[in-house]
Every structure is written in C-alpha cells, then in structure tokens.
Enzyme design. Structure first.
Site, short mmCIF file in Angstrom:
data_model
loop_
_atom_site.label_atom_id
_atom_site.label_comp_id
_atom_site.label_asym_id
_atom_site.label_seq_id
_atom_site.Cartn_x
_atom_site.Cartn_y
_atom_site.Cartn_z
N GLU A 153 -9.02 14.99 5.78
CA GLU A 153 -7.73 14.87 5.13
C GLU A 153 -7.44 16.14 4.34
O GLU A 153 -8.08 16.39 3.30
CB GLU A 153 -7.71 13.66 4.19
CG GLU A 153 -6.36 13.47 3.52
CD GLU A 153 -6.36 12.33 2.50
OE1 GLU A 153 -7.36 12.15 1.80
OE2 GLU A 153 -5.34 11.63 2.41
N GLU A 247 -1.24 4.87 -0.44
CA GLU A 247 -2.21 5.32 -1.45
C GLU A 247 -1.40 5.79 -2.66
O GLU A 247 -0.93 6.93 -2.72
CB GLU A 247 -3.05 6.47 -0.90
CG GLU A 247 -4.13 6.90 -1.87
CD GLU A 247 -4.76 8.22 -1.48
OE1 GLU A 247 -4.38 8.83 -0.46
OE2 GLU A 247 -5.63 8.65 -2.23
C1 LER Z 1 -7.04 12.06 -2.69
O1 LER Z 1 -5.94 12.56 -3.37
C2 LER Z 1 -6.63 11.36 -1.45
O2 LER Z 1 -5.58 11.62 -0.91
C3 LER Z 1 -7.46 10.28 -0.87
O3 LER Z 1 -7.06 9.94 0.41
C4 LER Z 1 -8.86 10.19 -1.19
O4 LER Z 1 -9.48 9.13 -0.53
MN MN Z 2 -4.88 10.40 0.77
#
Ligand code: LER
Ligand code: MN
Length: 272
Positions: A153, A247
């Site tokens: 990511e 998220e």
């Molecule tokens: C951290 O900012 C993030 O984007 C996450 O996906 C961490 O698991």
């Molecule tokens: Mn993230």
C-alpha cells in the site's frame, strides 16, 4: 460492491480507525449497518485471536477482507528497512506470523504499509531499498505457499519513507516479481502523493488487489473535499472487482462514520 469496515483493535497505536468498543461489538455494529466485511489491524498475531475473529464475523454473516501489518511497526518497532539486520529478520518473522493469522481468520490478504519503515541511522534510501525488496520477497513467497496475497500500500510521506506513489509501488512489484505480491491503494494517501488519483488507479490496473476509501481528512467519504467520481470511474475502467475498505477516523463516533461511509460508497457505485 463488497464494502468492508476497517477496524483497528481497541488500544492500537494506529492514529485512525481505532475502535472504541470491543472488536466483537464493532463487527456486530458493522453487520447491523449493512457492511459485507471487516478488515482488522490487530494488536499482535494472537490479538484478536484469529479463530475467534473468524467465528464472530461468520456469526454476523461478514467476511474478513484482510489483516494489516502496521502493528508490527507501531507496537513492536520492527520494520523492513531498519539498518539492523536482526530487526529486519524479526519484522519478516512477524509479517509471516500475520500471514498465519490471516489464514486462520479466513482472510485472503495482509497489507504492507508502515512496516516498510522510515530512514534511520543515516542509511540512505538507496541502501534501504534492497532490504525492503528482500523482506517483501521473503514474505511474498510465504504468502504464495499459503495461497494468500501480500499487498503493497503506497503511503504518504508523513507515515513512511518508502513507496509513496503507485509508480514506486509498481517498481517494488517489478523488483519482487511474485504473483502473490500486489498493490493496494488508499484515497487518503493518493490525495497527498498522486498528481491524479484516477490516473494512478488506471496505471495500477490489474495489479490492484484492494482499495481503501477515506476523504481528504481521513474522515468518512463525503465529509472532506475529495471528488470520488473520477476515482470510481477509474476503478470501473481498471475492471476492479475487489472490496472497498472504509478506513476512516471513526468520528464523531463509529456508527455515524460507518453509516456515512457505507451510504456514500453504495450511492457512488449505484448499489442503491
Ligand atoms: C495507514 O495510513 C493506512 O492507510 C493503513 O491501510 C494501514 O493499515
Ligand atoms: Mn489504508
């Protein structure tokens, strides 16, 4: 569209998405709101207990989209680019234990974010990059053995010094060259690092295994100033068939943020 709620275990040092209620209660609330899945940032490989997490999710008809490895850096101080080889070895072992937890929880992937680390001890980016590639390759090989995926990511510059953009993520994928290692994108990070999030998604194309949605301020989509329409269009153009993981900062509270995020995503993709 499969929509997943990202939950950091209560007490997590992660700055977003930390649940203020137990994970079991948060999973129940996600199901009640209409989510399809949850994604979890554990506190360690056994907390939450992977089988218990799986049973809780199944009881509420939810799947588990993935586990995040951020806890390895945040709770244990272990990263893939640390100048000390023993710390890097421990970080790889911890990420492999996270893969074991994902298998036991029935989750198809684990994500590689802040476990990449920050430049420390005077090491240059050029010195640290091969360490990152070696660690990711080792974990990626183990993920392949388990039939799981390891996602890279890209993250913003304030959280990691390595892999800020899709193009850097693609470079790392090239260096590692394993089908078990793919990309994960997050609109919050892309808003900071990419000239065009939609173009970045198109470049990621078939390498894309998972996506996180949050607005420009990490609040629920619609509660910041990101324009999600071109992002949704690019995901369609890329033939993206994975989940949208929300998220977010769970403010003003878990239920309000989760409700807003889900409603926004369902409308955006014409699911309602
Ligand atoms: C951290 O900012 C993030 O984007 C996450 O996906 C961490 O698991
Ligand atoms: Mn993230």
């Amino acid at each position: 569209m499969n929509v997943s709620l990202y939950l950091a275990a209560p007490g997590s040092r992660f700055w977003a998405a930390a649940s203020t209620v137990s994970l079991a209660e948060a999973v129940a609330r996600a199901a009640g709101l209409g989510y399809d899945a949850v994604e979890v940032m554990p506190l360690d490989a056994c907390n939450p207990d992977p089988e218990a997490l799986r049973a809780t999710a199944e009881r509420h008809g939810l799947s588990i989209t993935g586990l995040a490895t951020g806890y390895v850096a945040l709770e244990q101080g272990l990263t893939f680019t640390h100048p000390d080889p023993e710390i890097r070895r421990q970080a790889v072992r911890a990420a492999c234990r996270c893969l074991d937890s994902a298998r036991r929880a029935g989750a198809p992937l684990i994500s590689i974010g802040v476990i990449r680390g920050r430049l420390q001890g005077g090491a240059s980016r050029e010195e640290a990059w091969p360490h990152l590639a070696d660690c990711v390759r080792e974990c990626g090989l183990y993920a392949g053995e388990l039939g799981l995926t390891l996602t890279i990511e890209p993250g913003n510059r304030y959280e990691t010094d390595f892999v800020h953009t899709v193009d850097e993520g693609l470079d790392l994928l090239d260096a590692v060259n394993l089908p078990s290692v793919r990309l994960q994108l997050d609109t919050f990070h892309m808003n900071i690092e990419e000239a065009s999030p939609a173009d970045a998604i198109r470049r990621a194309g078939p390498h894309l295994a998972h996506v996180h949605f949050a607005d420009s301020n990490r609040r629920a989509p619609g509660w910041g100033h990101l324009d999600f329409r071109p992002i949704a269009g690019a995901l369609r153009d890329a033939g993206y068939a994975g989940a949208i993981g929300l998220e977010m900062l769970l403010i003003p509270d878990l239920d309000a943020a989760a409700r807003q995020g889900l409603r926004f995503v369902r409308r955006l993709f014409g699911d309602v």
